[in-house]
Scaffold this active site. Structure first.
Site, mmCIF file in Angstrom:
data_model
loop_
_atom_site.group_PDB
_atom_site.id
_atom_site.type_symbol
_atom_site.label_atom_id
_atom_site.label_comp_id
_atom_site.label_asym_id
_atom_site.label_seq_id
_atom_site.Cartn_x
_atom_site.Cartn_y
_atom_site.Cartn_z
ATOM 1 N N ARG A 1 0.851 -1.191 0.000
ATOM 2 C CA ARG A 1 0.000 0.000 0.000
ATOM 3 C C ARG A 1 0.884 1.237 0.000
ATOM 4 O O ARG A 1 1.921 1.279 0.658
ATOM 5 C CB ARG A 1 -0.913 0.021 1.232
ATOM 6 N N GLU B 1 -4.087 7.532 -5.599
ATOM 7 C CA GLU B 1 -4.241 6.782 -6.844
ATOM 8 C C GLU B 1 -5.582 7.135 -7.488
ATOM 9 O O GLU B 1 -6.586 7.217 -6.797
ATOM 10 C CB GLU B 1 -4.188 5.277 -6.571
ATOM 11 N N HIS C 1 -0.909 0.101 -10.030
ATOM 12 C CA HIS C 1 -1.566 -0.810 -9.096
ATOM 13 C C HIS C 1 -2.036 -2.057 -9.849
ATOM 14 O O HIS C 1 -3.200 -2.488 -9.745
ATOM 15 C CB HIS C 1 -2.747 -0.135 -8.403
#
Length: 308
Positions: free
Chosen positions: A224, A253, A271
């Site tokens: 994360r 993000e 991601h």
């Protein structure tokens, strides 16, 4: 009539198509104070579900979440309200571990930079700068859960020494545990983050840890973005305080800090560590199976039951 599922956030097109084949999908309207009538709601690990969100759903009995992360789901609130929480552990483990290795090689062996170098016509007139060897280096893994262990096995197979740190001793593992993140960074040439985000882990990779990792060190994050102090990381990348980084996750993000885009010594990914055809198929199948198990009164893995 098909049962209606409430979507608490946008979901990927492949998951939407699979759910639409069996259920009626109803997008949530956050402006409504209450959304009665829905037994099942769908979310993602990034969106999660707070106590306030659950309070708006008086008839909810199942929250189905895409992803392994549970830090943004209030499990205690779910348990208190009698809401089961299904999620998708294990499904992503091997592909996320593969992605960590890819980012490690990308940052240490300059894979993306070499591609840009060739495409720009610089091969011949110039010589590529030197990368870093990985064989016989020490990798420090932060977090030794399923994904951390999968990464460790891969690194050991590459001829790297493996050390790790985490909140709990795991004497059954063959790799030594160090007492702190700072000690791990001092020992490691590559630092890989595979730890869940918690209040205790917030920005744990700070300027002191990056100094301990040093100018020949590489940071890889497939966990994360919240685990990293991005101001400190950008400063270290700009100054040569660390050699490079491979990042799949960010504090914001998709609107990551634009200063990352100007840095040649960082490999950036959207991601996407778990985005393979195989993992997507397995993840969707797991979500469908858990929803069906709930509807039929069969057992399934309920994260809220462990928190209650």
């Amino acid at each position: 009539m098909r049962e209606a599922l409430l979507l608490l956030c946008p979901i990927p097109a492949d998951l939407r198509a699979a759910l639409e084949a069996r259920y009626e999908l109803v997008p949530d309207d956050p402006a409504l104070a209450s959304r009665p009538g829905f037994r099942i709601a769908v979310t993602t690990a990034i969106q999660g579900a707070t106590d306030a969100a659950l309070a708006r759903l008086p008839d909810l009995k199942l929250l189905s979440s895409q992803g392994t992360g549970l830090e943004r789901i209030d499990l205690a609130a779910a348990a208190r309200r009698g809401v089961a929480v299904a999620y998708t552990p294990d499904v992503m483990t091997e592909d996320v571990a593969d992605a960590a290795i890819g980012l490690m090689y990308g940052a240490a062996r300059l894979v993306a930079e070499a591609d840009r170098f060739v495409r720009a016509g610089r091969w011949g007139p110039e010589r590529m700068r030197l990368g870093l060897s990985l064989h016989r280096k020490t990798v420090g893994i932060v977090g030794m859960g399923r994904i951390g262990q999968a990464i460790a096995r891969r690194c050991a197979g590459l001829g790297m020494a493996v050390v790790w740190t985490g909140p709990r001793e795991k004497p059954e593992l063959p790799w030594p545990r160090l007492p702190s993140l700072l000690a791990l960074a001092e020992r490691a040439g590559v630092l890989i983050l595979a730890l869940a985000a918690t209040p205790e882990s917030d920005r744990m990779v700070d300027a002191a840890v990056l100094r301990a990792l040093g100018p020949e060190g590489v940071l890889v994050n497939i966990a994360r973005g919240a685990l990293v102090d991005e101001e400190a990381l950008i400063a270290a990348l700009e100054s040569g305080g660390v050699a490079g980084a491979g990042l799949d996750v960010f504090a914001r993000e998709p609107a990551l800090d634009p200063r990352f885009l100007a840095l040649g010594n960082v490999v950036l990914a959207p991601h996407s560590a778990s985005l393979t055809r195989e993992t997507r198929a397995a993840l969707i199948a797991r979500m469908l199976a858990d929803i069906e198990a709930f509807r039929e009164g069969r057992e399934f893995l309920d994260a809220a039951a462990r928190a209650g």
